[in-house]
Design a protein around this motif. Structure first.
Motif, PDB file in Angstrom:
ATOM      1  N   THR A 100       0.844  -1.189   0.000  1.00  0.00           N
ATOM      2  CA  THR A 100       0.000   0.000   0.000  1.00  0.00           C
ATOM      3  C   THR A 100       0.881   1.241   0.000  1.00  0.00           C
ATOM      4  O   THR A 100       2.033   1.197   0.430  1.00  0.00           O
ATOM      5  CB  THR A 100      -0.923   0.023   1.223  1.00  0.00           C
ATOM      6  N   GLY A 101       0.342   2.338  -0.509  1.00  0.00           N
ATOM      7  CA  GLY A 101       1.109   3.574  -0.554  1.00  0.00           C
ATOM      8  C   GLY A 101       2.306   3.502  -1.477  1.00  0.00           C
ATOM      9  O   GLY A 101       3.302   4.187  -1.276  1.00  0.00           O
ATOM     10  N   GLY A 103       1.881   3.458  -5.127  1.00  0.00           N
ATOM     11  CA  GLY A 103       1.607   3.976  -6.459  1.00  0.00           C
ATOM     12  C   GLY A 103       1.491   2.904  -7.514  1.00  0.00           C
ATOM     13  O   GLY A 103       1.648   3.184  -8.707  1.00  0.00           O
ATOM     14  N   ASP A 142      -8.421   4.210 -11.397  1.00  0.00           N
ATOM     15  CA  ASP A 142      -7.586   3.202 -12.071  1.00  0.00           C
ATOM     16  C   ASP A 142      -8.319   1.890 -12.331  1.00  0.00           C
ATOM     17  O   ASP A 142      -7.798   1.029 -13.043  1.00  0.00           O
ATOM     18  CB  ASP A 142      -6.338   2.899 -11.231  1.00  0.00           C
ATOM     19  N   GLN A 181       6.034   4.790   2.641  1.00  0.00           N
ATOM     20  CA  GLN A 181       4.699   4.912   2.055  1.00  0.00           C
ATOM     21  C   GLN A 181       4.419   6.380   1.776  1.00  0.00           C
ATOM     22  O   GLN A 181       4.812   7.252   2.556  1.00  0.00           O
ATOM     23  CB  GLN A 181       3.627   4.346   2.989  1.00  0.00           C
ATOM     24  N   THR A 184      -1.632   9.060  -1.131  1.00  0.00           N
ATOM     25  CA  THR A 184      -2.082   9.685  -2.371  1.00  0.00           C
ATOM     26  C   THR A 184      -2.701  11.054  -2.114  1.00  0.00           C
ATOM     27  O   THR A 184      -2.414  12.029  -2.822  1.00  0.00           O
ATOM     28  CB  THR A 184      -3.089   8.768  -3.090  1.00  0.00           C
ATOM     29  N   ALA A 187      -0.035  13.568  -1.433  1.00  0.00           N
ATOM     30  CA  ALA A 187       0.733  13.928  -2.621  1.00  0.00           C
ATOM     31  C   ALA A 187      -0.029  14.927  -3.491  1.00  0.00           C
ATOM     32  O   ALA A 187       0.543  15.905  -3.986  1.00  0.00           O
ATOM     33  CB  ALA A 187       1.071  12.674  -3.423  1.00  0.00           C
ATOM     34  N   TYR A 188      -1.324  14.706  -3.670  1.00  0.00           N
ATOM     35  CA  TYR A 188      -2.120  15.645  -4.459  1.00  0.00           C
ATOM     36  C   TYR A 188      -2.194  17.007  -3.772  1.00  0.00           C
ATOM     37  O   TYR A 188      -2.095  18.058  -4.429  1.00  0.00           O
ATOM     38  CB  TYR A 188      -3.524  15.094  -4.695  1.00  0.00           C
ATOM     39  N   ASN A 224       7.269  12.115 -14.129  1.00  0.00           N
ATOM     40  CA  ASN A 224       6.223  12.046 -13.117  1.00  0.00           C
ATOM     41  C   ASN A 224       6.123  13.391 -12.406  1.00  0.00           C
ATOM     42  O   ASN A 224       7.069  13.831 -11.750  1.00  0.00           O
ATOM     43  CB  ASN A 224       6.517  10.936 -12.102  1.00  0.00           C
ATOM     44  N   PHE A 226       4.644  14.178  -9.765  1.00  0.00           N
ATOM     45  CA  PHE A 226       4.687  14.109  -8.312  1.00  0.00           C
ATOM     46  C   PHE A 226       6.103  14.130  -7.747  1.00  0.00           C
ATOM     47  O   PHE A 226       6.292  14.424  -6.554  1.00  0.00           O
ATOM     48  CB  PHE A 226       3.976  12.849  -7.820  1.00  0.00           C
ATOM     49  N   GLY A 256       3.128   6.458 -10.155  1.00  0.00           N
ATOM     50  CA  GLY A 256       1.981   7.001  -9.457  1.00  0.00           C
ATOM     51  C   GLY A 256       2.380   8.134  -8.531  1.00  0.00           C
ATOM     52  O   GLY A 256       3.254   8.951  -8.858  1.00  0.00           O
ATOM     53  N   SER A 257       1.775   8.184  -7.369  1.00  0.00           N
ATOM     54  CA  SER A 257       2.139   9.197  -6.374  1.00  0.00           C
ATOM     55  C   SER A 257       3.228   8.681  -5.434  1.00  0.00           C
ATOM     56  O   SER A 257       3.499   9.292  -4.412  1.00  0.00           O
ATOM     57  CB  SER A 257       0.899   9.614  -5.575  1.00  0.00           C
TER      58      SER A 257
END
Length: 290
Positions: A100-101, A103, A142, A181, A184, A187-188, A224, A226, A256-257
């Protein structure tokens, strides 16, 4: 639905070889352009035991913290039942292999697998592919990608997908899953704070699905959005990217993030040696040869 039966299925993951945030929407989502590539590993394993109509739903997980109603698997079951009027009893055992965490979209892959299996058992009430994809998007941006089978160029919030064929033959991908981790939502929020205008100004190369009509297609730049906000907060991830390049990767990028980081190698043996070094340093590493 048929009498009680059990099936064990594997849900893979995905990486983003390119991810550029292109805007912030009024509903809180973000528009983006991204290149999604599915991978078979790391993998989550789901054991699904089906029962008669009107039965309960139950979820157990190797990580008990993920067993709540917010789990994407639980949400997929509820959404499918609401959309079709079916309510099969379902007990799910989820053994997490996708961190998890990271991306890598593990939760979305799990939801897509459950939706696909439910739909395959729904008989006359089965949803058409487009309707199933819309249902998946209501669970996570996704999920529609994982309902498909191959690489895709994504736009919109990640749910506008165009299948692509990539010139990846002969390349090897090293995927690092460090212990860090990255949330998300965090990060946003961090990216929004750094970009009041709502779009990433640093990647001027615009790739659209039109660029992929000639098949197979070369890769867009590994990029990326991020990384700009994640790397200062998690400096180890920047170091992992730099180490991939020092070990011979022809390109490296966060997926991903975060927190997963990946490197593309032209030599499979070089990729294996690089991965071995990271494993010896207690960083999970997977190698995928195209």
């Amino acid at each position: 639905m048929s009498a009680p039966d059990t099936v064990t299925l594997a849900a893979g993951c995905k990486v983003n070889l390119h991810l550029r945030l292109t805007g912030r929407l009024d509903n809180g989502y973000h528009s983006l352009e991204s290149l999604f590539v599915p991978l078979a590993a790391p993998t989550d394993t789901l054991t699904l035991t089906f029962g008669p109509q009107g039965g309960p739903f139950a979820l157990t997980c190797s990580d008990p913290a993920l067993e709540g109603k917010a789990n994407t698997v639980a949400r997929a079951w509820r959404a499918f039942c609401a959309a079709t009027g079916l309510a099969p009893a379902l007990a799910v055992r989820l053994d997490k292999g996708v961190p998890t965490g990271a991306g890598l979209g593990g939760g979305s892959a799990d939801a897509a697998l459950v939706l696909r299996e439910l739909n395959a058992r729904a008989g006359a009430r089965a949803l058409a592919p487009a309707a199933l994809a819309r249902l998946g998007a209501s669970i996570g941006a996704d999920v529609p990608f994982f309902l498909g089978r191959g690489p895709a160029w994504a736009e919109g919030i990640g749910d506008a997908l165009a299948p692509v064929e990539l010139a990846l033959a002969g390349l090897a991908l090293v995927v690092l899953c460090p212990p860090e981790q990255v949330g998300t939502a965090w990060a946003y929020a961090a990216w929004d704070a750094a970009h009041p205008g709502g779009a990433d100004p640093h990647c001027s190369l615009t790739w659209t699905k039109e660029r992929f009509k000639s098949s197979p297609c070369s890769l867009p730049p590994l990029y990326n959005s991020f990384e700009e906000v994640v790397f200062p907060a998690h400096p180890n991830l920047r170091r992992y990217k730099e180490k991939l390049l020092l070990d011979g990767a022809c390109g490296a990028v966060m997926s991903g993030s975060g927190a997963s980081v990946l490197g593309l190698f032209r030599d499979a043996l070089q990729a294996e040696n690089c991965a071995r070094g990271f494993r010896e340093a207690s960083v999970r590493a997977f190698v995928h040869c195209f």
